[in-house]
Design a protein around this motif. Structure first.
Motif, short mmCIF file in Angstrom:
data_model
loop_
_atom_site.label_atom_id
_atom_site.label_comp_id
_atom_site.label_asym_id
_atom_site.label_seq_id
_atom_site.Cartn_x
_atom_site.Cartn_y
_atom_site.Cartn_z
N GLY A 111 -10.64 -35.24 32.29
CA GLY A 111 -11.76 -36.08 31.90
C GLY A 111 -11.35 -37.33 31.17
O GLY A 111 -12.19 -38.14 30.77
N HIS A 112 -10.05 -37.50 30.99
CA HIS A 112 -9.52 -38.68 30.32
C HIS A 112 -8.16 -39.02 30.91
O HIS A 112 -7.51 -38.20 31.55
CB HIS A 112 -9.40 -38.43 28.81
CG HIS A 112 -8.58 -37.21 28.48
ND1 HIS A 112 -7.21 -37.17 28.56
CD2 HIS A 112 -8.96 -35.97 28.08
CE1 HIS A 112 -6.76 -35.98 28.23
NE2 HIS A 112 -7.82 -35.21 27.93
N SER A 113 -7.72 -40.22 30.67
CA SER A 113 -6.40 -40.66 31.08
C SER A 113 -5.80 -41.43 29.92
O SER A 113 -6.19 -42.56 29.64
CB SER A 113 -6.49 -41.55 32.32
OG SER A 113 -5.20 -42.03 32.69
N GLY A 114 -4.90 -40.80 29.21
CA GLY A 114 -4.34 -41.44 28.03
C GLY A 114 -3.34 -40.54 27.35
O GLY A 114 -2.86 -39.56 27.91
N SER A 115 -3.01 -40.88 26.11
CA SER A 115 -2.00 -40.14 25.37
C SER A 115 -2.58 -39.64 24.05
O SER A 115 -3.54 -40.20 23.53
CB SER A 115 -0.78 -41.03 25.10
OG SER A 115 -1.15 -42.16 24.32
N PHE A 116 -1.96 -38.57 23.53
CA PHE A 116 -2.33 -38.00 22.24
C PHE A 116 -1.11 -38.13 21.31
O PHE A 116 -0.36 -37.17 21.14
CB PHE A 116 -2.73 -36.54 22.38
CG PHE A 116 -4.01 -36.30 23.12
CD1 PHE A 116 -5.19 -36.06 22.43
CD2 PHE A 116 -4.05 -36.33 24.51
CE1 PHE A 116 -6.38 -35.83 23.11
CE2 PHE A 116 -5.23 -36.10 25.20
CZ PHE A 116 -6.40 -35.86 24.49
#
Length: 448
Positions: A111-116
């Motif tokens: 549901g997302h495209s990114g980094s943590f």
């Protein structure tokens, strides 16, 4: 010390920002009472279902602004949701003003495209301009999301800037967050409804505020609400509160219904691909989760600081709490780990995911020693013990009889395993449905 107003004031270091134009970006300011220094971003990336997620966040805000028992003046106070990042998930949580409705938006992997870069929990700024900006997100838009105060200062070239002001955080939110997770952990899924069934069901919600219980039944393939109790029916108090879900119904793929064994709560979970919206209702509209007392029993047993510290480190690294693995790693008994789990949930460190059937790690932005002081019945029980007002009359295996001195009267407490009774007026009124009375707590702690 908790202010007499039962609110905790806090302010944000920088404003939250919604930057329109091009690829819209949502930058959420956070405040933590326990972590003053600005750390790395909790999440940086884009949302894969921006329209759906924006509508879910608006619905969450509607829950936070709603009240089913308070006066309009009190309910007008704005409160901000809480966001937790970890295990590749984004979780937004909030309560109604009366703390009888709990809502959560979960943005799941995919549901997302990114980094943590880091994990954590913060309060976020959702004022009216932010809600207006979310309303403006269309089906064809993309939406960049950054969670952390430092990233807001970096992304400060505003096409549209939203300024946050100091707001009060109700103590009942803190207490409700600890209680509702214990209810969720005990709940079981009873129904799964498709789009057609979902529309049929919500058409049967009566108009206006409903004071009597309603019951959910499924006959054949058709679900229905009825004021008449039936076998295997799900009891829903304050059914009118379910209308908070109505704006999301046309977008949902399905609905799953979870029920507490004693029907002290129901949870209604909508699914939108990789986004999930949960709505939990207390048994009755006038009784919030903050007053249930479900966490009191978990505060009786003393848990070694070593285990709390170990779990804190384990949860921070793994973001999900597997009691079995922790028991093996710490060479602790499963009963001890169960006590640790419920105690940590009572402290607010753990939330609960119904689908995965696991606790997730959540560090609430409040001091933990304050959370432990928010249970007046437990404090009263400690005082009864300190004043030596608890006398054990007999004890045979799991059966205990005790006398507890009160104001001009002596109460009798009978404990038989997990069952307990007391002759006080509190127990006579609630019959254990809102947790144990102070006399039962005092006896259990004395014999523990």
């Amino acid at each position: 010390m908790i202010p007499e107003t039962n609110t905790i004031s806090y302010s944000y270091p920088v404003p939250s920002v919604f930057i329109a134009g091009g690829a819209p970006r949502l930058l959420l300011a956070g405040y933590s009472e326990t972590e003053k220094a600005t750390g790395p971003a909790f999440f940086q990336g884009s949302l894969e279902q921006p329209y759906i997620t924006a509508r879910c966040l608006i619905a969450l805000s509607n829950v936070v602004r709603s009240s089913f028992t308070l006066t309009p003046a009190t309910a007008a106070m704005m409160k901000d949701p809480i966001v937790t990042t970890g295990a590749e998930k984004l979780r937004f949580e909030g309560f109604s003003q009366c703390a009888g409705v709990y809502a959560r938006v979960d943005v799941l992997p995919g549901g997302h495209s990114g980094s943590f870069p880091a994990s954590g929990t913060v309060n976020v700024d959702f004022n009216q301009p932010m809600i207006n900006a979310l309303h403006a997100v269309s089906r064809n838009d993309t939406l960049q999301l950054t969670v952390n105060a430092r990233e807001i200062s970096v992304q400060s070239q505003p096409t549209e800037r939203i300024t946050e002001k100091k707001v009060p955080l109700p103590v009942k939110w803190i207490k409700g967050l600890t209680t509702v997770q214990l209810f969720l952990a005990a709940s079981e899924k009873v129904h799964t409804l498709n789009k057609v069934q979902l529309r049929q069901l919500f058409q049967g919600i009566p108009a206006g505020a409903v004071k009597t219980d309603y019951y959910l039944t499924v006959r054949g393939n058709r679900p229905a609400f009825s004021p008449v109790k039936a076998a295997n029916a799900v009891c829903v108090g304050g059914i009118h509160r379910l209308r908070l879900l109505e704006p999301l119904l046309p977008l949902a793929d399905e609905l799953q219904v979870f029920v507490h064994p004693d029907m002290q709560s129901t949870t209604w979970q909508l699914y939108f691909g990789n986004v999930r919206f949960s709505l939990s209702l207390s048994r009755e509209a006038w009784r919030g989760f903050s007053g249930e007392g479900a966490a009191l029993d978990s505060l009786i047993a003393d848990v070694p600081d070593r285990l709390i510290s170990a779990m804190d480190k384990y949860g921070h690294v793994n973001q999900e709490f597997n009691a079995t693995l922790l028991a093996v790693e710490e060479q602790a008994g499963f009963e001890e780990i169960d006590q640790l789990t419920t105690r940590l949930a009572a402290m607010g460190l753990l939330g609960f995911d119904l689908d995965d059937n696991v606790y997730f790690y959540r560090r609430l932005p409040f001091k933990l020693n304050r959370i432990m002081s928010l249970n007046p019945r437990m404090k009263d029980a400690e005082q009864l013990l300190a004043e030596d007002k608890v006398a054990i009359i007999s004890r045979q295996q799991d059966k205990v009889e005790a006398r507890v001195a009160g104001s001009g009267v002596t109460h009798t407490v009978m404990i038989d395993g997990d069952m307990a009774r007391c002759t006080c007026t509190w127990f006579a009124k609630h019959q254990g449905e809102r947790g144990p009375c102070k006399h039962i707590l005092a006896v259990r702690k004395k014999i523990n």
